[in-house]
Design a protein around this motif. Structure first.
Motif, PDB file in Angstrom:
ATOM      1  N   MET A   1      57.579  36.446  46.435  1.00 50.13           N
ATOM      2  CA  MET A   1      57.040  37.137  47.751  1.00 50.13           C
ATOM      3  C   MET A   1      56.138  37.750  46.192  1.00 50.13           C
ATOM      4  SD  MET A   1      56.835  37.453  51.370  1.00 50.13           S
ATOM      5  CE  MET A   1      57.973  35.955  51.668  1.00 50.13           C
ATOM      6  N   VAL A   2      54.593  38.348  46.431  1.00 53.83           N
ATOM      7  CA  VAL A   2      53.964  38.585  45.626  1.00 53.83           C
ATOM      8  C   VAL A   2      53.197  39.332  46.645  1.00 53.83           C
ATOM      9  CG1 VAL A   2      51.873  38.471  44.401  1.00 53.83           C
ATOM     10  CG2 VAL A   2      53.525  36.617  43.799  1.00 53.83           C
ATOM     11  N   SER A   3      52.770  40.529  46.730  1.00 50.89           N
ATOM     12  CA  SER A   3      51.723  41.230  48.238  1.00 50.89           C
ATOM     13  C   SER A   3      50.539  42.172  47.112  1.00 50.89           C
ATOM     14  CB  SER A   3      52.756  42.276  48.439  1.00 50.89           C
ATOM     15  OG  SER A   3      52.152  43.736  47.939  1.00 50.89           O
ATOM     16  N   PHE A   4      49.612  42.194  48.119  1.00 53.51           N
ATOM     17  CA  PHE A   4      48.237  43.004  46.871  1.00 53.51           C
ATOM     18  C   PHE A   4      48.397  43.712  48.210  1.00 53.51           C
ATOM     19  CE2 PHE A   4      48.243  37.968  46.893  1.00 53.51           C
ATOM     20  CZ  PHE A   4      47.400  38.098  45.677  1.00 53.51           C
ATOM     21  N   LYS A   5      47.622  44.913  48.028  1.00 52.72           N
ATOM     22  CA  LYS A   5      47.030  46.194  48.441  1.00 52.72           C
ATOM     23  C   LYS A   5      45.734  46.792  47.953  1.00 52.72           C
ATOM     24  CE  LYS A   5      49.236  50.184  45.735  1.00 52.72           C
ATOM     25  NZ  LYS A   5      50.829  50.544  46.347  1.00 52.72           N
ATOM     26  N   GLY A  72      23.165  29.103  42.352  1.00 49.71           N
ATOM     27  CA  GLY A  72      24.679  27.584  43.258  1.00 49.71           C
ATOM     28  C   GLY A  72      24.907  28.384  44.224  1.00 49.71           C
ATOM     29  N   ARG A  73      25.845  28.452  44.969  1.00 51.53           N
ATOM     30  CA  ARG A  73      26.629  28.124  45.974  1.00 51.53           C
ATOM     31  C   ARG A  73      26.826  29.518  46.617  1.00 51.53           C
ATOM     32  NH1 ARG A  73      29.709  24.140  49.653  1.00 51.53           N
ATOM     33  NH2 ARG A  73      30.386  24.907  51.378  1.00 51.53           N
ATOM     34  N   PRO A  74      26.049  29.705  48.077  1.00 52.05           N
ATOM     35  CA  PRO A  74      26.025  30.966  48.494  1.00 52.05           C
ATOM     36  C   PRO A  74      27.811  31.749  48.918  1.00 52.05           C
ATOM     37  CG  PRO A  74      24.613  30.124  49.947  1.00 52.05           C
ATOM     38  CD  PRO A  74      24.772  29.129  48.551  1.00 52.05           C
ATOM     39  N   PRO A  75      28.449  32.627  48.938  1.00 50.66           N
ATOM     40  CA  PRO A  75      29.472  32.599  49.002  1.00 50.66           C
ATOM     41  C   PRO A  75      29.897  32.323  50.631  1.00 50.66           C
ATOM     42  CG  PRO A  75      28.866  34.835  49.180  1.00 50.66           C
ATOM     43  CD  PRO A  75      27.603  33.891  48.912  1.00 50.66           C
ATOM     44  N   LYS A  76      31.119  31.594  51.357  1.00 47.56           N
ATOM     45  CA  LYS A  76      31.409  31.183  52.602  1.00 47.56           C
ATOM     46  C   LYS A  76      31.446  32.623  53.278  1.00 47.56           C
ATOM     47  CE  LYS A  76      33.586  27.065  51.745  1.00 47.56           C
ATOM     48  NZ  LYS A  76      34.789  26.551  51.985  1.00 47.56           N
ATOM     49  N   LEU A  77      31.817  33.508  52.954  1.00 51.20           N
ATOM     50  CA  LEU A  77      32.068  34.660  54.002  1.00 51.20           C
ATOM     51  C   LEU A  77      30.659  36.053  53.284  1.00 51.20           C
ATOM     52  CD1 LEU A  77      35.550  35.240  53.373  1.00 51.20           C
ATOM     53  CD2 LEU A  77      34.466  34.187  55.098  1.00 51.20           C
ATOM     54  N   ARG A 107      49.145  33.318  53.212  1.00 52.78           N
ATOM     55  CA  ARG A 107      48.715  34.909  54.660  1.00 52.78           C
ATOM     56  C   ARG A 107      47.759  35.345  55.118  1.00 52.78           C
ATOM     57  NH1 ARG A 107      54.537  37.844  54.317  1.00 52.78           N
ATOM     58  NH2 ARG A 107      56.501  36.294  54.922  1.00 52.78           N
ATOM     59  N   VAL A 108      46.931  35.444  53.572  1.00 54.45           N
ATOM     60  CA  VAL A 108      45.558  35.902  53.770  1.00 54.45           C
ATOM     61  C   VAL A 108      44.516  34.482  54.254  1.00 54.45           C
ATOM     62  CG1 VAL A 108      43.263  37.175  52.231  1.00 54.45           C
ATOM     63  CG2 VAL A 108      45.724  37.574  52.237  1.00 54.45           C
ATOM     64  N   GLY A 109      44.974  33.588  53.814  1.00 56.05           N
ATOM     65  CA  GLY A 109      43.880  32.342  54.489  1.00 56.05           C
ATOM     66  C   GLY A 109      43.708  31.938  55.821  1.00 56.05           C
ATOM     67  N   LEU A 110      45.021  31.876  56.026  1.00 56.69           N
ATOM     68  CA  LEU A 110      45.592  31.950  57.242  1.00 56.69           C
ATOM     69  C   LEU A 110      44.561  32.996  58.295  1.00 56.69           C
ATOM     70  CD1 LEU A 110      49.515  31.357  57.720  1.00 56.69           C
ATOM     71  CD2 LEU A 110      47.511  29.825  57.974  1.00 56.69           C
ATOM     72  N   VAL A 111      45.058  34.463  57.623  1.00 63.84           N
ATOM     73  CA  VAL A 111      44.781  35.876  58.918  1.00 63.84           C
ATOM     74  C   VAL A 111      42.421  35.381  58.670  1.00 63.84           C
ATOM     75  CG1 VAL A 111      43.730  37.809  58.700  1.00 63.84           C
ATOM     76  CG2 VAL A 111      45.932  37.149  57.946  1.00 63.84           C
ATOM     77  N   VAL A 112      42.291  34.643  57.282  1.00 63.48           N
ATOM     78  CA  VAL A 112      40.635  34.832  57.514  1.00 63.48           C
ATOM     79  C   VAL A 112      40.077  33.770  57.868  1.00 63.48           C
ATOM     80  CG1 VAL A 112      39.677  33.186  55.506  1.00 63.48           C
ATOM     81  CG2 VAL A 112      40.641  35.459  54.616  1.00 63.48           C
ATOM     82  N   LEU A 120      39.289  29.390  53.395  1.00 64.96           N
ATOM     83  CA  LEU A 120      39.485  29.190  52.376  1.00 64.96           C
ATOM     84  C   LEU A 120      40.363  28.379  51.092  1.00 64.96           C
ATOM     85  CD1 LEU A 120      38.215  33.000  51.784  1.00 64.96           C
ATOM     86  CD2 LEU A 120      36.907  31.071  51.981  1.00 64.96           C
ATOM     87  N   SER A 121      39.350  27.973  49.966  1.00 64.35           N
ATOM     88  CA  SER A 121      40.842  27.778  49.279  1.00 64.35           C
ATOM     89  C   SER A 121      41.867  28.823  48.745  1.00 64.35           C
ATOM     90  CB  SER A 121      40.768  26.772  48.314  1.00 64.35           C
ATOM     91  OG  SER A 121      39.631  27.878  47.327  1.00 64.35           O
ATOM     92  N   ARG A 122      42.940  28.408  47.691  1.00 66.38           N
ATOM     93  CA  ARG A 122      43.720  29.422  47.143  1.00 66.38           C
ATOM     94  C   ARG A 122      43.063  30.797  46.525  1.00 66.38           C
ATOM     95  NH1 ARG A 122      49.665  29.024  46.570  1.00 66.38           N
ATOM     96  NH2 ARG A 122      49.138  29.928  44.350  1.00 66.38           N
ATOM     97  N   ALA A 123      42.113  30.076  45.728  1.00 64.06           N
ATOM     98  CA  ALA A 123      41.409  30.171  44.525  1.00 64.06           C
ATOM     99  C   ALA A 123      40.301  31.258  45.381  1.00 64.06           C
ATOM    100  CB  ALA A 123      40.170  29.039  43.476  1.00 64.06           C
ATOM    101  N   SER A 124      39.650  30.798  46.606  1.00 65.03           N
ATOM    102  CA  SER A 124      38.532  30.745  46.765  1.00 65.03           C
ATOM    103  C   SER A 124      39.316  32.964  46.901  1.00 65.03           C
ATOM    104  CB  SER A 124      37.942  30.423  48.128  1.00 65.03           C
ATOM    105  OG  SER A 124      37.312  29.960  47.478  1.00 65.03           O
ATOM    106  N   VAL A 125      40.775  32.297  47.984  1.00 64.25           N
ATOM    107  CA  VAL A 125      41.425  33.717  48.885  1.00 64.25           C
ATOM    108  C   VAL A 125      41.292  34.574  48.127  1.00 64.25           C
ATOM    109  CG1 VAL A 125      43.345  34.345  49.835  1.00 64.25           C
ATOM    110  CG2 VAL A 125      42.304  32.488  50.849  1.00 64.25           C
ATOM    111  N   TRP A 126      41.844  34.262  46.181  1.00 69.14           N
ATOM    112  CA  TRP A 126      42.363  35.167  45.258  1.00 69.14           C
ATOM    113  C   TRP A 126      40.736  36.040  44.695  1.00 69.14           C
ATOM    114  CZ3 TRP A 126      45.778  37.396  42.454  1.00 69.14           C
ATOM    115  CH2 TRP A 126      45.491  38.181  41.442  1.00 69.14           C
ATOM    116  N   ARG A 127      39.537  35.041  45.030  1.00 73.69           N
ATOM    117  CA  ARG A 127      38.411  35.618  44.162  1.00 73.69           C
ATOM    118  C   ARG A 127      38.203  37.043  45.821  1.00 73.69           C
ATOM    119  NH1 ARG A 127      37.774  30.435  42.142  1.00 73.69           N
ATOM    120  NH2 ARG A 127      36.034  30.057  44.518  1.00 73.69           N
ATOM    121  N   LEU A 128      37.854  36.399  47.005  1.00 77.67           N
ATOM    122  CA  LEU A 128      37.901  37.638  47.817  1.00 77.67           C
ATOM    123  C   LEU A 128      38.885  38.732  47.349  1.00 77.67           C
ATOM    124  CD1 LEU A 128      36.863  38.048  50.718  1.00 77.67           C
ATOM    125  CD2 LEU A 128      38.865  36.992  51.308  1.00 77.67           C
ATOM    126  N   LEU A 129      40.070  38.852  47.232  1.00 79.82           N
ATOM    127  CA  LEU A 129      41.389  39.670  46.795  1.00 79.82           C
ATOM    128  C   LEU A 129      40.132  40.648  46.272  1.00 79.82           C
ATOM    129  CD1 LEU A 129      44.613  37.997  48.407  1.00 79.82           C
ATOM    130  CD2 LEU A 129      43.291  39.544  49.404  1.00 79.82           C
TER     131      LEU A 129
END
Length: 167
Positions: A1-5, A72-77, A107-112, A120-129
């Protein structure tokens, strides 16, 4: 498992920010009447770049040399939603019903989605973080749950020297 902080280090300027700073500095040097060759040496760029920047500067001033908003397309958030997500993530994963206090992309995607209603897609969650929140990837140390630090210390102090001597 990977974590972010959150990352505690202020990120350095990005390449586009550095390039803009160089062009703005060139505009200041144009106003001082410096030659193209001199500006190229001072900014460590080609004379062709300086000539191109001068044409833009003469047509639109220093503002013409600044970065333009990304097309280009504006961010979703929007920024307010990103701050809502930041606040939710800083509460920790367990506060959102997860067993371990580790954040994964899923998990972050679910919270978002819970906080903002945006999927958000996994790639979009990564860019967000990493991009908008400035968090970095953290990998937890892999250690056995049964690990006994005092027994390891005893073994290193008593058993290892005996084995190493060959007795």
């Amino acid at each position: 498992m990977v974590s972010f902080k959150p990352s505690s280090v202020v990120p350095p300027l990005t390449r586009p920010q550095l390039a803009e700073a160089r062009r703005v500095r060139a505009a200041e040097l144009f106003e001082q009447g410096r030659s193209g060759a001199e500006i190229a040496r001072m900014l460590d760029v080609s004379q062709e770049s300086v000539r191109r920047w001068r044409r833009v500067w003469e047509e639109g001033g220093a503002d013409g040399l600044r970065r333009r908003p990304a097309s280009g397309r504006p961010p979703k958030l929007d920024d307010a939603q990103v701050e809502q997500v930041r606040a939710a993530l800083e509460q920790g994963a367990q506060a959102h019903g997860f067993e371990a206090d580790l954040w994964t992309l899923e998990r972050v995607g679910l919270v978002v989605e819970r906080v903002t209603g945006v999927t958000l897609s996994r790639a979009s969650v990564w860019r967000l973080l990493t991009g908008r929140l400035g968090w970095s990837l953290q990998r937890p140390e892999r250690r056995a749950v049964e690990r006994d630090e005092s027994e390891i210390a005893r073994w290193i102090a008593h058993e290892w020297p005996r084995i190493k001597k060959g007795r």
